[in-house]
Design a protein around this motif. Structure first.
Motif, PDB file in Angstrom:
ATOM      1  N   THR A  76     -55.727 -29.971  82.768  1.00  0.00           N
ATOM      2  CA  THR A  76     -55.765 -30.210  81.333  1.00  0.00           C
ATOM      3  C   THR A  76     -55.618 -28.913  80.556  1.00  0.00           C
ATOM      4  O   THR A  76     -54.911 -28.851  79.547  1.00  0.00           O
ATOM      5  CB  THR A  76     -57.081 -30.904  80.960  1.00  0.00           C
ATOM      6  OG1 THR A  76     -57.181 -32.126  81.685  1.00  0.00           O
ATOM      7  CG2 THR A  76     -57.165 -31.184  79.472  1.00  0.00           C
ATOM      8  N   ASP A 123     -60.271 -40.964  84.461  1.00  0.00           N
ATOM      9  CA  ASP A 123     -60.947 -41.558  83.309  1.00  0.00           C
ATOM     10  C   ASP A 123     -60.797 -43.077  83.278  1.00  0.00           C
ATOM     11  O   ASP A 123     -61.749 -43.799  82.953  1.00  0.00           O
ATOM     12  CB  ASP A 123     -60.373 -40.985  82.009  1.00  0.00           C
ATOM     13  CG  ASP A 123     -60.413 -39.477  81.955  1.00  0.00           C
ATOM     14  OD1 ASP A 123     -60.707 -38.841  82.982  1.00  0.00           O
ATOM     15  OD2 ASP A 123     -60.130 -38.917  80.883  1.00  0.00           O
ATOM     16  N   SER A 134     -59.893 -35.618  80.943  1.00  0.00           N
ATOM     17  CA  SER A 134     -59.164 -35.162  79.758  1.00  0.00           C
ATOM     18  C   SER A 134     -59.533 -35.954  78.520  1.00  0.00           C
ATOM     19  O   SER A 134     -59.762 -35.380  77.443  1.00  0.00           O
ATOM     20  CB  SER A 134     -57.658 -35.288  79.991  1.00  0.00           C
ATOM     21  OG  SER A 134     -57.236 -34.586  81.124  1.00  0.00           O
ATOM     22  N   THR A 135     -59.587 -37.294  78.637  1.00  0.00           N
ATOM     23  CA  THR A 135     -59.772 -38.106  77.442  1.00  0.00           C
ATOM     24  C   THR A 135     -61.197 -38.078  76.925  1.00  0.00           C
ATOM     25  O   THR A 135     -61.469 -38.591  75.839  1.00  0.00           O
ATOM     26  CB  THR A 135     -59.321 -39.571  77.667  1.00  0.00           C
ATOM     27  OG1 THR A 135     -60.073 -40.159  78.724  1.00  0.00           O
ATOM     28  CG2 THR A 135     -57.843 -39.636  77.997  1.00  0.00           C
ATOM     29  N   SER A 139     -60.452 -47.932  77.099  1.00  0.00           N
ATOM     30  CA  SER A 139     -59.988 -46.662  77.660  1.00  0.00           C
ATOM     31  C   SER A 139     -58.609 -46.819  78.286  1.00  0.00           C
ATOM     32  O   SER A 139     -57.714 -45.987  78.078  1.00  0.00           O
ATOM     33  CB  SER A 139     -60.993 -46.160  78.709  1.00  0.00           C
ATOM     34  OG  SER A 139     -60.401 -45.244  79.600  1.00  0.00           O
ATOM     35  N   ILE A 149     -55.185 -44.874  77.188  1.00  0.00           N
ATOM     36  CA  ILE A 149     -54.420 -44.029  78.109  1.00  0.00           C
ATOM     37  C   ILE A 149     -53.010 -44.571  78.279  1.00  0.00           C
ATOM     38  O   ILE A 149     -52.044 -43.801  78.358  1.00  0.00           O
ATOM     39  CB  ILE A 149     -55.167 -43.911  79.443  1.00  0.00           C
ATOM     40  CG1 ILE A 149     -56.467 -43.116  79.238  1.00  0.00           C
ATOM     41  CG2 ILE A 149     -54.299 -43.239  80.510  1.00  0.00           C
ATOM     42  CD1 ILE A 149     -57.424 -43.148  80.395  1.00  0.00           C
ATOM     43  N   LEU A 175     -51.175 -43.285  75.253  1.00  0.00           N
ATOM     44  CA  LEU A 175     -50.887 -41.857  75.382  1.00  0.00           C
ATOM     45  C   LEU A 175     -49.760 -41.603  76.373  1.00  0.00           C
ATOM     46  O   LEU A 175     -48.925 -40.706  76.178  1.00  0.00           O
ATOM     47  CB  LEU A 175     -52.145 -41.112  75.824  1.00  0.00           C
ATOM     48  CG  LEU A 175     -53.270 -41.012  74.792  1.00  0.00           C
ATOM     49  CD1 LEU A 175     -54.582 -40.640  75.472  1.00  0.00           C
ATOM     50  CD2 LEU A 175     -52.917 -39.987  73.715  1.00  0.00           C
ATOM     51  N   MET A 219     -52.215 -35.619  73.968  1.00  0.00           N
ATOM     52  CA  MET A 219     -53.653 -35.380  73.805  1.00  0.00           C
ATOM     53  C   MET A 219     -53.901 -34.263  72.794  1.00  0.00           C
ATOM     54  O   MET A 219     -54.804 -34.359  71.939  1.00  0.00           O
ATOM     55  CB  MET A 219     -54.266 -35.028  75.155  1.00  0.00           C
ATOM     56  CG  MET A 219     -54.521 -36.211  76.057  1.00  0.00           C
ATOM     57  SD  MET A 219     -55.925 -37.216  75.506  1.00  0.00           S
ATOM     58  CE  MET A 219     -57.257 -36.017  75.612  1.00  0.00           C
ATOM     59  N   SER A 266     -63.262 -44.739  69.114  1.00  0.00           N
ATOM     60  CA  SER A 266     -63.385 -43.460  69.823  1.00  0.00           C
ATOM     61  C   SER A 266     -64.507 -42.607  69.246  1.00  0.00           C
ATOM     62  O   SER A 266     -64.962 -41.651  69.874  1.00  0.00           O
ATOM     63  CB  SER A 266     -62.069 -42.684  69.760  1.00  0.00           C
ATOM     64  OG  SER A 266     -61.792 -42.252  68.435  1.00  0.00           O
TER      65      SER A 266
END
Length: 309
Positions: free
Chosen positions: A47, A194, A211-212, A242, A246, A249, A258, A300
């Motif tokens: 990351t 994640d 990362s998230t 989640s 993702i 993303l 991100m 979030s």
């Protein structure tokens, strides 16, 4: 050894428009993470673009995060390198600046194909910081090394005196579970996917590095809380959010996306170095629209747990 718990953010390396380090943004980033409930920092990993940074850059980034954390949460420095000598020097530097833990990927250009070879490599890296716990970073999709981690821990413990555990970033939950139970739970094995955190919790995980967590720590905190309270249906709902995040993303280059989201949240961390690059302005707005449509900017930040019906 104090084990890692809850959510450890795999931190991003702030860059300016020219792609140079922008270390003034490290402190605001750390404060954001701590306010969101993060319990540790994993620095210069995948990351954090550790493999795209020079050794000098990595030293500067590591020192900035250790300083900004100021002992409030453990700081883990990822020191893996294709040059084991460079990795060992980064380990020594991490110990000198007061980091809490070191971690390393294995060399990835020339593949590590045997347990013995992996143990030898990691022993050399870990020897640079003999006073710090060492966690091997198992991420076979990027390193190309698919060594059995049960065998690595078993053999590695005989040769690496400071071997404490793993950052386990692979989808093989059965092996993860076996590592957790090895030698009466001797090793601290931390989950790294994640979108599969719930499955890892069900097999015994007590911490995750991801990362998230940078952008949605409250969501994952509620997931952990729901699962721990026995509200499994609610935990599944939260994990589904989640997964949807993702998936959204992943419609763009993931780490540039991100970093764009962090920018939307008021953290100027720039883009990524090549070969990853940064999102175009049009892609940033497209991503913002898609995240808005799934409610990301509400859940979030706050995602209240409800009991199972």
């Amino acid at each position: 050894m104090n084990r890692l718990t809850n959510l450890i953010a795999a931190t991003y390396t702030p860059l300016n428009a020219a792609g140079d380090l922008n270390l003034d943004q490290v402190e605001p980033m750390v404060e954001h993470l701590l306010e969101s409930g993060i319990t540790g920092l994993y620095v210069c990993g995948s990351t954090g673009e550790g493999m795209s940074l020079s050794t000098d850059d990595r030293r500067e980034v590591a020192a900035a995060y250790v300083k900004a954390a100021a002992g409030r949460v453990p700081v883990i420095i990822q020191v893996g390198h294709n040059s084991l000598d460079e990795a060992r020097q980064l380990s020594a530097h991490a110990q000198e600046i007061g980091a809490d833990i070191i971690s390393a990927t294995c060399p990835s250009y020339f593949k590590v194909c045997t347990v013995e070879g992996l143990v030898d490599c990691m022993a050399e890296v870990a020897s640079g910081a003999p006073d710090l716990p060492f966690y091997y970073y198992h991420i076979p999709t990027l390193t190309g090394s698919n060594i059995d981690m049960v065998d690595f821990l078993t053999q590695g413990a005989k040769q690496i005196s400071n071997l404490a555990g793993l950052k386990y970033t692979a989808a093989t939950l059965h092996e993860f579970q076996e590592c957790l139970g090895l030698q009466d739970g001797r090793f601290d094995v931390v989950w790294g996917f994640d979108e599969m955190l719930l499955g890892a919790l069900a097999t015994g995980a007590t911490a995750g590095i991801g990362s998230t967590y940078n952008i949605a720590a409250p969501l994952y905190r509620r997931l952990i809380e729901a699962f721990g309270s026995g509200y499994v249906i609610e935990a599944r709902r939260l994990q589904a959010l989640s997964i949807n995040m993702i998936r959204t993303l992943n419609q763009y280059p993931f780490h540039p996306a991100m970093k764009a989201v962090l920018g939307m949240k008021g953290l100027d961390v720039g883009g990524c170095r090549l070969p990853q690059g940064r999102l175009s302005d049009a892609d940033v707005e497209s991503l913002r629209t898609k995240l808005t449509s799934i409610g990301f900017f509400e859940w979030s930040v706050s995602c209240l747990t409800t009991s199972d019906s």
